[in-house]
Each structure stands twice: as C-alpha cells, then as structure tokens.
Design an enzyme around this catalytic site. Structure first.
Site, PDB file in Angstrom:
ATOM      1  N   ARG A  47       0.820  -1.220   0.000  1.00  0.00           N
ATOM      2  CA  ARG A  47       0.000   0.000   0.000  1.00  0.00           C
ATOM      3  C   ARG A  47       0.850   1.265   0.000  1.00  0.00           C
ATOM      4  O   ARG A  47       0.331   2.359  -0.165  1.00  0.00           O
ATOM      5  CB  ARG A  47      -0.981  -0.025   1.190  1.00  0.00           C
ATOM      6  N   TYR A 101     -14.630  10.993 -19.570  1.00  0.00           N
ATOM      7  CA  TYR A 101     -14.987   9.594 -19.335  1.00  0.00           C
ATOM      8  C   TYR A 101     -16.127   9.521 -18.307  1.00  0.00           C
ATOM      9  O   TYR A 101     -16.136  10.254 -17.314  1.00  0.00           O
ATOM     10  CB  TYR A 101     -13.753   8.844 -18.820  1.00  0.00           C
ATOM     11  N   ASP A 173      -6.178  12.993 -18.680  1.00  0.00           N
ATOM     12  CA  ASP A 173      -6.474  11.576 -18.865  1.00  0.00           C
ATOM     13  C   ASP A 173      -5.916  11.208 -20.239  1.00  0.00           C
ATOM     14  O   ASP A 173      -6.468  11.602 -21.268  1.00  0.00           O
ATOM     15  CB  ASP A 173      -7.990  11.335 -18.776  1.00  0.00           C
ATOM     16  N   LYS A 198      -6.774  -0.348 -20.300  1.00  0.00           N
ATOM     17  CA  LYS A 198      -6.957  -0.184 -21.749  1.00  0.00           C
ATOM     18  C   LYS A 198      -5.659  -0.514 -22.494  1.00  0.00           C
ATOM     19  O   LYS A 198      -5.217  -1.642 -22.423  1.00  0.00           O
ATOM     20  CB  LYS A 198      -7.469   1.226 -22.030  1.00  0.00           C
TER      21      LYS A 198
HETATM   22  C1  LIG Z   1     -11.756   3.060 -18.848  1.00  0.00           C
HETATM   23  C2  LIG Z   1     -11.374   4.483 -18.671  1.00  0.00           C
HETATM   24  C3  LIG Z   1     -11.187   5.038 -17.393  1.00  0.00           C
HETATM   25  C4  LIG Z   1     -11.429   4.259 -16.107  1.00  0.00           C
HETATM   26  O1  LIG Z   1     -10.570   3.190 -15.987  1.00  0.00           O
HETATM   27  P1  LIG Z   1     -10.924   1.868 -15.102  1.00  0.00           P
HETATM   28  O2  LIG Z   1      -9.665   1.077 -15.244  1.00  0.00           O
HETATM   29  O3  LIG Z   1     -12.133   1.247 -15.683  1.00  0.00           O
HETATM   30  O4  LIG Z   1     -11.148   2.331 -13.704  1.00  0.00           O
HETATM   31  C5  LIG Z   1     -10.784   6.356 -17.319  1.00  0.00           C
HETATM   32  N1  LIG Z   1     -10.611   7.113 -18.419  1.00  0.00           N
HETATM   33  C6  LIG Z   1     -10.798   6.625 -19.660  1.00  0.00           C
HETATM   34  C7  LIG Z   1     -10.605   7.514 -20.837  1.00  0.00           C
HETATM   35  C8  LIG Z   1     -11.189   5.301 -19.827  1.00  0.00           C
HETATM   36  O5  LIG Z   1     -11.395   4.820 -21.069  1.00  0.00           O
END
Ligand SMILES: *Cc1c(COP(=O)(O)O)cnc(C)c1O
Length: 379
Positions: A47, A101, A173, A198
């Site tokens: 952690r 998102y 992001d 992703k």
């Molecule tokens: C999927 C996604 C997230 C969130 O990610 P998780 O791993 O599902 O928590 C955040 N931003 C974008 C652009 C995403 O495609």
C-alpha cells in the site's frame, strides 16, 4: 553523446528486475507483504506503492511518459480519484473539460459536493474555454484528449501554458492516446493519468491505472494513495509488465489499422460521418498532428439515417459490442444507449452524439477483416 533508447527497447527492458538467483529472462514476482524494517522512511509495503514489482511499473511508465516518476494503481478510477483528492480540498475549485470519461463524470457529480470541492465544466475545448472558468480558488485543470466518443482534441500546450502562468496544476487523462502516441509532460502538463486497463494492458484481462509526473507530485499522490488504498497487486504488476513489453508494437498496429478503417469508412456511401484525428477532414487534424506521435486506435462513425445502429451491431460477425476498449480484439458500442444514455436527447444532440453514432475500438486483427465485417453488416 548519450544514446537515447528507442521506445520498443524501453517497453521491453526498462525497470526489469534482474533475476539474481537463476538468471531468468523475466522479472521474478515478489508477493511478500512484509520486508525487513530498515528505518521509518524506508519500509516496503504494497500500500506504500514500493514493492519490487510495483517499482517495475513505475520505472517503465515514467520512462514512457518522459516523467521523473510514476505510480501504479488498481484501476483507472483509483488513479484518477487519488490524483484529484491529493491536490484538492474543501473550498478549492477545479475546472474540468466538458467531454469526460463517464466514471470521472460520476465521481465529480456524485461525490465532490460531499467534500466541499467546487467545480465547473468548460463550454468547449479551446484554452480560452478553460481560462474563462477559472476562479480565485481554482487549484486544478483537468482535461481528456482525444475525447470520448467524438475524438475531439484539446490544445494541450495552450491550456498548460495558461495554467502555469497562474500556478494551477494541470492533469490529463491520457488513456485514449497511450504514452506512445502522446507525451503530455513534454507539452507542459503536470500529471498524466491512464486507465491501464486499456492500451497499457491491451488484452482485456487486467484492471489497473497509472499516474506519471514530477517526483514531488507523484510523492504527494502516493501519500494520498496510502490512505485511500488503491494499490495494484504484485501479480497484476507482473502481468502489466508483460503487456507493456509489446505496447509500442501494438500501438503501431492500432494506429495503422484505425487509419485504414477511417479512410475506407470515409469512402463508404452508407456512412455519413467518420471521426478520427488522423483524417484530414477531422476538425482538429492539424492540432492532433502537432501534439500526437500517432492518431490511435479509437474512431467513431455515424450510419446514414436509413440504417438502424442496433440492427447493424447484431449483424457484425467478428466485432463484439463492448463497453471496454483498447484490446487486441475490435469492439464497438453505441454511445447514445451506453456511455451517454443519461444525457437528454437534446444534450446529446448539442454534443454531436446522434443515435446512429458508433464508437469503434480498432483491434489488431487483419485490417481487411475488420473492414469486411463492417461492410457485410451494412448489406
Ligand atoms: C476506462 C477508462 C477510465 C477508467 O478506468 P478503469 O480502469 O475502468 O477504472 C478512465 N478514463 C478513460 C478515458 C477510460 O477509457
């Protein structure tokens, strides 16, 4: 002159743990949750984000993002929420880009008021749209580019410059681009965040997130993370390391396949619009070219009114409807019924999200097979 390593080499070798015992080719997995106590500042603990396998991910992602430091989390949302809460407290204000998102949007809308954090959404994606939302107590500006589902592009450098002059922290992001197609810290952004679920993972089998930034910023985020507890397990770190070894290779192919599909769909008389930053017809093509190293694997397109998007999806043989994206397999969704279903029809229309809009995550299958599946479903 120092030789700078290429991206494929970084993906494969950076940060790897040497197997001192047997000389194996890969990082050993260290599952220990207890390590010798050296001194108060030096303890290793999952952690605290400093186990050997967590540090592999930190090194690899920092190198790819051109950052001093990075830290892995158990999901993209853990990375996003921990980063925001590390820099925001009651009475502060934050400016968010209007196209975000869905999970980020829910966090802001459902939870921020309970912590006394004020926020505004921009009315567009120009630097001036961000600037006009700034208040005296604005501490963070947060963007997402390319955006979902229309692949709009925010001028990263212009927003970063404007924020820097005012001493405001900038976050991005960077999930849709991946660190191979976009390195926001080079453009002046302070903190770059990914859902590693992703592209970094890429095989639809890992939930993870990462954050990259300066040593001081990542330290602050890690300290917040110790309290919130969204650390990534060592086994998942091992799997993510394995995935990142092929990241540069995969992204090259995602870019190539998506450009091909976007070009071909643009010529298709059954399709009214195609949104892909790599198309010259895209409204932000020049901006995308100036700030991205590649245009990515995500695109969206609109079927002509004579077609029904749901019937079309049912006729696809290989491409599967799925909320997730960025896997080796191509997937598709209809934003009006999924990610943007909670908006009113009017709000969707204002954003340019029609009922016949489909978002395609272009996978690594042969590009002719992806195109063929779309074309056969349209006949
Ligand atoms: C999927 C996604 C997230 C969130 O990610 P998780 O791993 O599902 O928590 C955040 N931003 C974008 C652009 C995403 O495609």
């Amino acid at each position: 002159m120092e030789h700078k390593k290429g991206k494929h080499t970084v993906c494969i070798h950076e940060g790897q743990i040497e197997d001192q015992q047997f000389g194996g080719a890969i990082s050993p997995i260290y599952m220990a949750t207890s390590y010798p106590f050296l001194d108060v500042k030096e303890k290793r603990y999952p952690r605290y984000f400093n186990t050997p396998n967590q540090e592999v991910i930190s090194s690899k992602v920092a190198a790819l993002e051109h950052a001093e430091s990075a830290v892995p989390f158990s999901s993209g949302m853990a990375a996003i929420s921990t980063s925001l809460f590390a820099f925001l407290q009651s009475g502060d204000h934050v400016v968010f880009q209007n196209e975000l998102y869905g999970g980020s949007y829910n966090l802001i809308q459902q939870d921020f008021h309970r912590y006394g954090i004020q926020y505004s959404f921009t009315k567009g994606l120009d630097a001036s749209h961000f600037e006009s939302e700034i208040r005296e107590n604005t501490k963070v500006i947060y963007m997402e580019t390319p955006s979902n589902p229309l692949l709009s592009i925010t001028d990263i450098r212009a927003v970063a410059d404007m924020a820097k002059k005012r001493g405001i922290i900038t976050m991005i992001d960077n999930t849709f681009a991946s660190p191979l197609n976009q390195t926001p810290l080079d453009l002046g952004i302070d903190i770059s965040i990914h859902s590693a679920t992703k592209y970094l993972s890429g095989h639809s089998d890992i939930s993870a997130g990462v954050v990259a930034g300066s040593g001081a910023h990542i330290e602050k985020i890690m300290l917040q993370g110790r309290n919130l507890g969204g650390n990534l397990s060592d086994f998942m770190c091992f799997l993510l390391e394995r995935s990142i070894k092929t990241l540069a290779l995969r992204i090259e192919k995602h870019n190539e396949n998506a450009q091909y599909i976007a070009d071909q769909l643009s010529l298709n008389s059954k399709i009214s619009k195609v949104f892909y930053p790599g198309l010259e017809t895209h409204k932000n093509h020049d901006l995308a070219k100036s700030q991205m190293h590649g245009f990515g694997g995500m695109l969206s397109f609109e079927l002509k009114a004579a077609f029904d998007a749901q019937v079309f999806q049912k006729k696809l043989l290989m491409i599967k409807p799925s909320m997730s994206l960025a896997g080796v397999e191509s997937t598709i969704i209809q934003p009006s019924l999924t990610s943007h279903a909670l908006l009113s029809a009017e709000e969707r229309e204002n954003q340019g999200i029609s009922d016949n809009l489909l978002r395609l995550s272009v996978g690594l299958e042969n590009k002719e097979d992806i195109l063929n599946d779309i074309e056969q479903a349209l006949t």
